[in-house]
Design a protein around this motif. Structure first.
Motif, mmCIF file in Angstrom:
data_model
loop_
_atom_site.group_PDB
_atom_site.id
_atom_site.type_symbol
_atom_site.label_atom_id
_atom_site.label_comp_id
_atom_site.label_asym_id
_atom_site.label_seq_id
_atom_site.Cartn_x
_atom_site.Cartn_y
_atom_site.Cartn_z
ATOM 1 N N VAL A 281 0.792 -1.255 -0.084
ATOM 2 C CA VAL A 281 -0.075 -0.038 0.000
ATOM 3 C C VAL A 281 0.829 1.352 -0.016
ATOM 4 O O VAL A 281 0.264 2.280 -0.167
ATOM 5 N N SER A 282 2.077 1.253 0.511
ATOM 6 C CA SER A 282 3.045 2.302 0.101
ATOM 7 C C SER A 282 3.520 2.623 -1.068
ATOM 8 O O SER A 282 4.162 3.808 -1.409
ATOM 9 N N SER A 283 3.177 1.867 -2.204
ATOM 10 C CA SER A 283 3.366 2.326 -3.614
ATOM 11 C C SER A 283 2.984 3.666 -4.020
ATOM 12 O O SER A 283 1.954 4.094 -3.604
ATOM 13 N N ASP A 284 3.726 4.326 -4.809
ATOM 14 C CA ASP A 284 3.472 5.560 -5.483
ATOM 15 C C ASP A 284 2.448 5.729 -6.060
ATOM 16 O O ASP A 284 1.350 6.518 -5.961
ATOM 17 N N THR A 285 2.051 4.357 -6.852
ATOM 18 C CA THR A 285 0.595 4.561 -7.547
ATOM 19 C C THR A 285 -0.431 4.647 -6.932
ATOM 20 O O THR A 285 -1.630 5.041 -6.681
ATOM 21 N N ASN A 286 -0.396 3.929 -5.238
ATOM 22 C CA ASN A 286 -1.437 3.967 -4.383
ATOM 23 C C ASN A 286 -1.598 5.411 -3.797
ATOM 24 O O ASN A 286 -2.597 5.726 -3.838
ATOM 25 N N LEU A 287 -0.399 6.107 -3.597
ATOM 26 C CA LEU A 287 -0.448 7.543 -3.115
ATOM 27 C C LEU A 287 -1.548 8.350 -4.190
ATOM 28 O O LEU A 287 -2.179 9.065 -3.573
ATOM 29 N N LEU A 288 -1.196 8.258 -5.448
ATOM 30 C CA LEU A 288 -1.944 9.152 -6.248
ATOM 31 C C LEU A 288 -3.392 8.575 -6.258
ATOM 32 O O LEU A 288 -4.302 9.322 -6.325
ATOM 33 N N ASN A 289 -3.740 7.137 -6.721
ATOM 34 C CA ASN A 289 -5.013 6.820 -6.669
ATOM 35 C C ASN A 289 -5.763 7.214 -5.348
ATOM 36 O O ASN A 289 -6.946 7.484 -5.446
ATOM 37 N N GLU A 290 -5.191 6.893 -4.265
ATOM 38 C CA GLU A 290 -6.052 7.386 -2.890
ATOM 39 C C GLU A 290 -6.278 8.812 -2.839
ATOM 40 O O GLU A 290 -7.255 9.118 -2.427
ATOM 41 N N ALA A 291 -5.612 9.672 -3.723
ATOM 42 C CA ALA A 291 -5.877 11.220 -3.771
ATOM 43 C C ALA A 291 -6.871 11.502 -5.063
ATOM 44 O O ALA A 291 -7.309 12.529 -5.222
ATOM 45 N N GLY A 292 -7.434 10.322 -5.684
ATOM 46 C CA GLY A 292 -8.451 10.404 -6.539
ATOM 47 C C GLY A 292 -7.668 10.937 -7.883
ATOM 48 O O GLY A 292 -8.360 11.774 -8.639
ATOM 49 N N ILE A 293 -6.608 10.373 -8.112
ATOM 50 C CA ILE A 293 -6.114 10.537 -9.474
ATOM 51 C C ILE A 293 -5.544 9.255 -10.328
ATOM 52 O O ILE A 293 -5.124 8.456 -9.795
ATOM 53 N N VAL A 294 -5.968 9.257 -11.433
ATOM 54 C CA VAL A 294 -5.675 8.251 -12.435
ATOM 55 C C VAL A 294 -4.249 8.395 -12.677
ATOM 56 O O VAL A 294 -3.797 9.704 -13.271
ATOM 57 N N THR A 295 -3.387 7.519 -12.664
ATOM 58 C CA THR A 295 -1.851 7.656 -13.069
ATOM 59 C C THR A 295 -1.623 6.159 -14.098
ATOM 60 O O THR A 295 -2.514 5.614 -14.482
#
Length: 376
Positions: A281-295
């Motif tokens: 869950v510490s992946s950068d992709t999760n960081l952005l997805n959690e903020a409501g951002i498609v990456t």
């Protein structure tokens, strides 16, 4: 009222055989600028491609209408069409409705040279002119009357970093049951991308029809033939349209299919490196997805660059329970709702007898059952 009749009577009413039809869902609305003067020599010839909706379904259509893909990067439509059409995996990418707002006879320098940089935010946002004609993004509200369907995805590459453009895109998306797919500014770090969602920040707005895309991607440049940094929104929108255009079921396509975890064969990297560790869950992709951002995800060995973020509508950052924060769930419900509304239109202002109501319920239920069998 019928005339008086004494004795048996047969009254025939035929309603059997009616069914609910899916609405057209693999539809994308692209607003921007194109060098129409390069392929249409006279003002009369290019009038058909300025502030009008032009349906594009192939590379040939695109080039004939808006010029070669290797046009100057000052124009946004050729590059966007190139990115979208590159997502074709042999079955097409659906329907692209293109709205070019650039007019070389209006947007020009003092010396008379075409100047796409003179296209303004107001040109993109549009409105209704003095003759009652819709312009810019406003025109997306009128596609059903002309074409028989509304767009399901709306993009305005380069211009969507402007707040007013995003607000207009969302207003249109809410009206026609679409997703507004927009970009965050270029050159941001991971933390800066997330901070854009903060209170009082330009990307604070959250809605299940508003999709934020970041970072930019390295993708095939039609001008140089080498990778260049491009807005992610047009790539993600192209992937999503292609997925919806696929067959349902085993092909994992249709409106109920997720646009996430899909390969982008013309994309080679990301402007901002993002880590990905399966199950972490510490992946950068999760960081952005959690903020409501498609990456995008390029952290899986040997898979290339993938779209990443199925639940990353901008609503996802604030809602943990709303099911329509999932992009494909919102898209699925939009098709269900609109198909049902159109199916009910023949019964408006008709008698609501118990038999007719039961019949209508049966028609709708059969449609829902069919969709469940399709995997919805």
């Amino acid at each position: 009222m019928a005339e008086y009749h004494h004795g048996p009577e047969v009254i025939e009413r035929f309603e059997a055989g009616r069914s609910v039809r899916d609405v057209k869902a693999a539809t994308l609305y692209l607003v921007g600028s194109a060098p129409v003067q390069d392929v249409h020599a006279t003002p009369e010839a290019r009038a058909r491609y300025i502030e009008t909706d032009v349906v594009i379904r192939s590379r040939e259509d695109a080039v004939a209408a808006f010029g070669p893909f290797n046009a100057s990067a000052a124009y946004t439509i050729p590059q966007a069409l190139h990115a979208i059409l590159n997502k074709d995996r042999g079955r097409g990418v659906g329907t692209i409705i293109v709205r070019n707002v650039f007019d070389p006879d209006r947007h020009k320098t003092a010396a008379g040279a075409p100047a796409p940089d003179l296209v303004s935010v107001d040109d993109i946002i549009g409105g209704i002119d003095g003759a009652g004609r819709p312009l810019g993004l406003e025109a997306a509200l009128h596609t059903y009357q002309k074409l028989g369907y509304f767009p399901r995805r709306i993009v305005a590459p380069r211009y969507s970093v402007v707040l007013g453009v995003r607000q207009k895109m969302l207003a249109v998306a809410n009206k026609v049951r679409a997703h507004a797919i927009v970009d965050l500014p270029p050159g941001l770090t991971k933390q800066q991308i997330v901070e854009q969602r903060g209170v009082g920040q330009p990307y604070q707005a959250g809605d299940d029809r508003l999709v934020y895309c970041a970072p930019r991607v390295w993708a095939l440049d039609p001008v140089t033939g080498a990778p260049m940094l491009q807005r992610y929104s047009m790539h993600f929108a192209g992937v999503w349209n292609e997925v919806v255009n696929r067959e349902e079921g085993d092909d994992d396509g249709g409106p109920a299919a997720s646009p996430s975890n899909r390969a982008m064969p013309d994309v080679s990297g990301l402007e901002t490196p993002l880590s990905y560790f399966p199950g972490d869950v510490s992946s950068d992709t999760n960081l952005l997805n959690e903020a409501g951002i498609v990456t995008a995800n390029m952290g899986q060995f040997g898979t290339g660059v993938l779209t990443w973020g199925a639940h990353a509508s901008s609503q996802g950052a604030t809602s943990q329970t709303q099911v329509t924060k999932w992009l494909h769930v919102r898209a699925m419900y939009d098709v269900l709702h609109e198909a049902t509304l159109f199916a009910l239109m023949p019964y408006v202002d008709r008698r609501g007898t118990p038999q007719r109501i039961e019949y209508v319920e049966d028609v709708i239920q059969r449609y829902v059952n069919r969709k469940e069998r399709d995997g919805w």
